[in-house]
Structure formats: C-alpha cells, structure tokens
Design an enzyme around this catalytic site. Structure first.
Site, mmCIF file in Angstrom:
data_model
loop_
_atom_site.group_PDB
_atom_site.id
_atom_site.type_symbol
_atom_site.label_atom_id
_atom_site.label_comp_id
_atom_site.label_asym_id
_atom_site.label_seq_id
_atom_site.Cartn_x
_atom_site.Cartn_y
_atom_site.Cartn_z
ATOM 1 N N PRO A 89 0.879 -1.438 -0.040
ATOM 2 C CG PRO A 89 -0.371 -0.763 2.066
ATOM 3 C CD PRO A 89 0.722 -1.814 0.827
ATOM 4 N N GLY A 91 0.566 4.975 -0.248
ATOM 5 C CA GLY A 91 -0.749 6.453 -0.442
ATOM 6 C C GLY A 91 0.417 7.479 -1.305
ATOM 7 C CB SER A 118 -2.397 3.375 0.763
ATOM 8 O OG SER A 118 -2.672 4.195 1.610
ATOM 9 C CE1 TYR A 142 -0.750 4.171 8.184
ATOM 10 C CE2 TYR A 142 -1.533 5.313 6.517
ATOM 11 C CZ TYR A 142 -0.434 4.853 6.627
ATOM 12 O OH TYR A 142 0.447 4.408 6.843
ATOM 13 C CB THR A 168 -0.918 0.660 8.243
ATOM 14 O OG1 THR A 168 -0.844 0.111 6.990
ATOM 15 C CG2 THR A 168 0.802 0.653 8.625
ATOM 16 N NE ARG A 177 7.505 9.270 7.090
ATOM 17 C CZ ARG A 177 7.003 9.428 6.177
ATOM 18 N NH1 ARG A 177 6.441 9.394 5.409
ATOM 19 N NH2 ARG A 177 6.157 8.300 6.625
ATOM 20 C CE LYS A 250 2.536 -2.115 4.755
ATOM 21 N NZ LYS A 250 2.872 -0.561 4.819
ATOM 22 C CB SER A 272 5.857 -3.818 7.160
ATOM 23 O OG SER A 272 6.577 -1.946 6.886
ATOM 24 C CG HIS A 274 5.547 2.314 7.311
ATOM 25 N ND1 HIS A 274 4.102 2.700 7.488
ATOM 26 C CD2 HIS A 274 5.654 3.583 6.018
ATOM 27 C CE1 HIS A 274 3.053 2.847 7.086
ATOM 28 N NE2 HIS A 274 4.089 3.743 5.867
ATOM 29 N NE ARG A 277 7.152 6.158 3.367
ATOM 30 C CZ ARG A 277 7.836 7.107 2.374
ATOM 31 N NH1 ARG A 277 8.804 7.253 2.198
ATOM 32 N NH2 ARG A 277 7.353 8.155 2.395
ATOM 33 C CG ASP A 305 6.440 -3.834 4.108
ATOM 34 O OD1 ASP A 305 7.312 -3.541 4.422
ATOM 35 O OD2 ASP A 305 5.629 -3.605 3.495
ATOM 36 C CB SER A 306 10.790 -2.780 4.784
ATOM 37 O OG SER A 306 9.825 -2.658 5.856
ATOM 38 N N GLY A 307 12.751 -3.433 2.290
ATOM 39 C CA GLY A 307 14.350 -2.902 1.224
ATOM 40 C C GLY A 307 13.998 -4.063 0.206
#
Ligand SMILES: Cc1cc2nc3c(=O)[nH]c(=O)nc-3n(C[C@H](O)[C@H](O)[C@H](O)COP(=O)(O)O)c2cc1C
Ligand SMILES: O=C(O)C(=O)c1ccccc1
Length: 376
Positions: A89, A91, A118, A142, A168, A177, A250, A272, A274, A277, A305-307
């Site tokens: 997902p 966004g 998403s 979400y 999530t 960020r 997730k 995950s 994320h 992030r 996931d992630s990478g």
C-alpha cells in the site's frame, strides 16, 4: 497521458535496476514529491539496515535437482496466486504520476499481482476497483478517530471487491521526516491522498459544503479525525465485528506482538518497518522475520516488506519463512518514470529474476523452499 501507448523505442529503454529507476524518477519529479517517496525517518538508519541486513543473508545454492520447471505459485488466505509478490500500500500516488493508483492497479491486474489500495490513495477505492476487473485487491486501513468513518471505509471496500483488510499499525503518528520538513512539502496540503475521505458519505455528512467547494473546511475536519493513535488490541474486536474479510496486521516486528496477533485471531501479519519511514533505529524487517515466523508456526501467513528490491531478496525472505513479499518503492519509481508501463516493467523484471533465482538456488517451487537455503 496513457502509458499503455508508450512507444516501443521508449519501452525498450526502460531501466532494469532499482538504482536506475530511482535516478530516472528523481530526474522526472520535483524535489518535494521525489523526496517524499525516497525519504525515510530520521537519519535513514532503519532504511539502510533493511538493505544491509538483506545483503548479510547469503544463498547457499543446491545443484543436480531438476529445476527445468519453476513454479512461483503460492496459496494465500485460501486463494491461489501465480507469484509470491503483492504491491505494497502506497498512498498519494498522484504525486508520482497523474494516473496514480489507476495506473499501478492496472499494472498489478495485468500480472494478477494483488494490489493493496491505501486509505490515503489519490483515487477512491471504487475508482481503483473499477479499472481492475476481477483482479485481486486488498484494502489498507488507517483507522480513523471516528469509528463511523472506519466502518464506512470497510463496507465500501467489501462492496467494491477488496478481499482482505490490511491494518497498518506502525504509523500511529507520522515519522520524523526531515526531508519533507526541509522542503516544506506535504501532499495533503495540496489535497492529494484524501479521495477516500472526500468521496465518503459519512465524512461528507460532517461538512457544511462539499470538499470541492470548501477545501479548507474539509481539510480541517480530516486533520481532526485522521489516523487514531489511541488504538489497542481491544479495538481489533470492533474491526472483527465489522467485517467478514480476512484481517492482516501490518507493521509487526516483535514476536510478542506476533503472538498477540495470533491469539486475537487475525488472519495474517506483515512484518514491516514501513521501509524505515516511521521509527528510525528500528530493527531491519528481514532480521525480525525469523523469530516472528517461529512464534506463528505456520498457523497464519506471515508477509514481509521493507527493502525488497530484487528477485534474490524475494527468495531470501521466502526462505526465512515469509509466505509472500510486498513490493514498495520499486513500483513507485516505475510509476513515476513511465506510468502503467513502468510498473508493469518493474513487476515483470522482478518476477523473472525471482524465477531465475529460484532455479539457480536449486529449487523448483516456492513451496519447496526452506530455511537451509540461507546463512548469515
Ligand atoms: C511514498 C510512500 C507512501 C506509503 N504509504 C503507505 C500507506 O499509505 N499505507 C501503508 O500501510 N504503508 C505505506 N507505505 C509503506 C509501504 O507500504 C511499505 O511498507 C514500504 O514502502 C516498504 O519499504 P520499501 O519501499 O523500502 O521496500 C508507503 C511507502 C512509501 C514509500
Ligand atoms: O508516507 C508514508 O509512508 C505513509 O504511510 C503515508 C501516509 C499517509 C499519506 C501518504 C503516505
């Protein structure tokens, strides 16, 4: 522009490596959107760890094992899929390409790879569903502070043919960020990523004027009821009561949370962070995977996931116990560079590299992969 009609000469010039897709995306996009996509939380240490940890795992290939036929198919939540890959997902895809999720959903449908829409999509979940025919799709939720809106999103997802709900949990608040702060960039302020809210009758019933007539008022209400940070395991009950669809969680990396997820009867989990992030300094997703898989003991699927960037990454994650992987930024860059055709190309390359790597590892099917294939 419809990228299905990308000239053959340009198609042939599309990249093969993640690095080159990213470079081309950077060339094409403004600094704000590019940094939003590529950016990570804090110093980017978790994002770096995701890659470093995958690299640390090494494949020990077997030989003389008849890999003439190679079968990437898997079974997930009682359905058969031709590959162990889903689109994560992501966004606000309009910041990557004007066709946003419509282009990537069509590309996913083309390879029958599940598309996870998403909550923060730039097209509504119904618009996305309408370009996918009967192709597999899940909805990522979400949870809103307003339970009626959460309920409404779930019902809409059911009605428009989404076959699982992904909740999530690693984003109770937005990560720190720095790039976005430096660029003073937020897709929301530009009105991107709110399509599910702005098309929701429960949400709109709270407004005096439709969002199109008074964006500022609609945005202000959205900001108040956006993601809830007060959720606990008890809230799962509310979600469970409100849908018969499979529920996946997730953003799990601690085996204790995996056990809690299992005890609360969820249908799957997604290991995950994320993509690094959210919480910088958190454990690499692939390093969290083995212990999580151990406590789950095969009772429900564990996705990861992630990478994930290459076919060998996919093979490593599966050998370490993942049932399937989610592809994140690679397809976002494909979308930015060449719309639907870019995403198709990214998916095709990843599938082919996965299939080649499976054979070269000495395995003829995903089902036959086992932990002994990888060492640190
Ligand atoms: C631009 C962007 C937007 C994202 N939006 C969402 C989202 O709306 N919901 C969600 O659960 N995860 C979201 N993610 C996280 C992805 O689902 C996935 O976990 C992450 O991209 C994996 O890391 P990788 O891209 O480095 O492989 C987003 C990631 C990116 C890069
Ligand atoms: O940026 C993200 O990682 C993310 O999850 C998100 C959340 C809301 C809107 C867009 C992206």
């Amino acid at each position: 522009m419809n990228n299905q009609v990308l000239p053959e000469s340009e198609k042939a010039m599309l990249p093969f490596t993640h690095r080159e897709w990213e470079r081309r995306a950077r060339e094409k996009l403004e600094i704000g959107p590019y940094s939003f996509i590529s950016g990570n939380a804090g110093m980017g240490e978790t994002a770096n760890s995701n890659r470093a940890a995958i690299k640390e795992w090494k494949i020990v290939p077997r030989v003389f094992r008849d890999v003439e036929k190679r079968d990437l198919s898997i079974e997930l939540l009682e359905k058969k899929f031709s590959t162990p890959i889903l689109l994560a997902p992501i966004g606000v895809q309009k910041i990557m390409h004007p066709e946003g999720e419509l282009a990537s959903a069509r590309a996913a449908a083309d390879s029958r790879i599940p598309f996870i829409a998403s909550t923060m999509s730039s097209y509504s979940m119904e618009e996305i569903a309408s370009v996918m025919g009967d192709a597999p799709r899940w909805f990522q939720l979400y949870c809103s502070k307003d339970k009626e809106i959460t309920k409404s999103f779930i019902k809409r997802a059911e009605r428009s043919g989404y076959s699982a709900i992904v909740i999530t949990l690693d984003s109770s608040v937005m990560g720190w960020r720095v790039q976005d702060l430096e660029n003073n960039y937020s897709p929301f302020r530009l009105g991107i990523g709110l399509a599910n809210y702005f098309s929701d009758s429960t949400f709109c019933s709270k407004l005096v004027k439709p969002p199109a007539e008074d964006f500022a008022a609609a945005f202000s209400i959205f900001s108040k009821i956006n993601t809830s940070a007060s959720l606990t395991w008890e809230d799962l009950e509310f979600l469970r009561e409100n849908t018969k669809l499979p529920i996946l969680l997730k953003g799990i990396v601690d085996p204790r949370d995996a056990k809690l997820a299992l005890d609360h009867g969820v249908d799957g989990i997604i290991v995950s962070n994320h993509g690094g992030r959210q919480l910088d300094g958190s454990i690499a997703a692939i390093d969290a995977l083995p212990k999580v898989c151990y406590v789950i003991g095969g009772k429900i699927p564990v996705l990861m996931d992630s990478g994930i960037r290459t076919g060998t990454d996919v093979i490593k994650a599966l050998a370490l116990g993942a049932s399937a992987v989610l592809l994140g930024r690679p397809f976002a860059y494909g979308l930015a560079v060449a719309g639907e055709e870019g995403v198709k190309q990214v998916i095709r390359n990843l599938i082919t590299e996965t299939e080649v790597s499976l054979g070269l590892s000495g395995y003829h099917s995903i089902k036959s992969l086992d932990r002994s294939l990888v060492v640190k």
